[in-house]
Design a protein around this motif. Sequence first.
Motif, short mmCIF file in Angstrom:
data_model
loop_
_atom_site.label_atom_id
_atom_site.label_comp_id
_atom_site.label_asym_id
_atom_site.label_seq_id
_atom_site.Cartn_x
_atom_site.Cartn_y
_atom_site.Cartn_z
N PRO A 3 -7.87 28.86 -28.71
CA PRO A 3 -7.05 27.67 -28.44
C PRO A 3 -5.57 27.98 -28.68
N SER A 82 -2.38 24.05 -22.24
CA SER A 82 -3.07 24.18 -23.51
C SER A 82 -4.53 24.56 -23.27
N THR A 84 -8.17 24.37 -25.11
CA THR A 84 -8.80 23.64 -26.19
C THR A 84 -10.03 24.39 -26.71
N SER A 99 -7.11 18.06 -16.81
CA SER A 99 -7.94 18.94 -17.60
C SER A 99 -9.01 19.56 -16.71
#
Length: 159
Positions: A3, A82, A84, A99
Motif C-alpha cells: 500500500p 493510491s 490499498t 477505484s
Amino acid sequence: MTPRQYDLLLTRLQKITLVIPLIMFTVLPLVFLLLFVFGPVNFEQIPSETQPSFFPLFPLFFFFGFAGFYAWSVLSLPYRISVTHDQKILFRSFLKSRSVRVSELLSIEPAHLNVQAGISGYVVKHQNGKIRFPGQFTGQYILLYELKQANPGLEIKGC
C-alpha cells in the motif's frame, strides 16, 4: 502489493500551461464583451435598426463551452494514485475518484490527455472501462512493476 501513495509531480511551467488556457477562454471574452457591448458607444443614440443584436454575444458561447470542456479535462485527471491493502488502485482527481481492482486491469498504454501542457499520458484499460492519467507520478515505475507482479496478464505497452 505494498500500500502506497503516488503523487503527481509537475513543474511550475507545466502548472502554468494548464491554467493559462482556462484563464484565456474565460476572462478574455468577458473583457471583449465589456469593451464592445458596454464600451464607449452609447446605444441609446443609435437607431434600433443598426444596433447589434445577437452577434456580439454568440461567439462567447463557444469560448465558455471550450473553457468548460478544458476545465473538465484538467480537473478530472488524477493527481494521486493510491494502492490499498485489498489490492485496489484508487485514482483521485478534483472532480471524481475511481477505484479498480488489480485483477481487473487489462492494459496500460500511452495516450493523449486532451491538454496541451507537455505532459505525457497513459490510459489504464480495465474490465469496466478506462482511466486516463498523467505519466509523471512519483515512483511510477515501482507501481508498474508491482502491478505486473500482482497481475501477470496485464499488458504494459510503451512505458
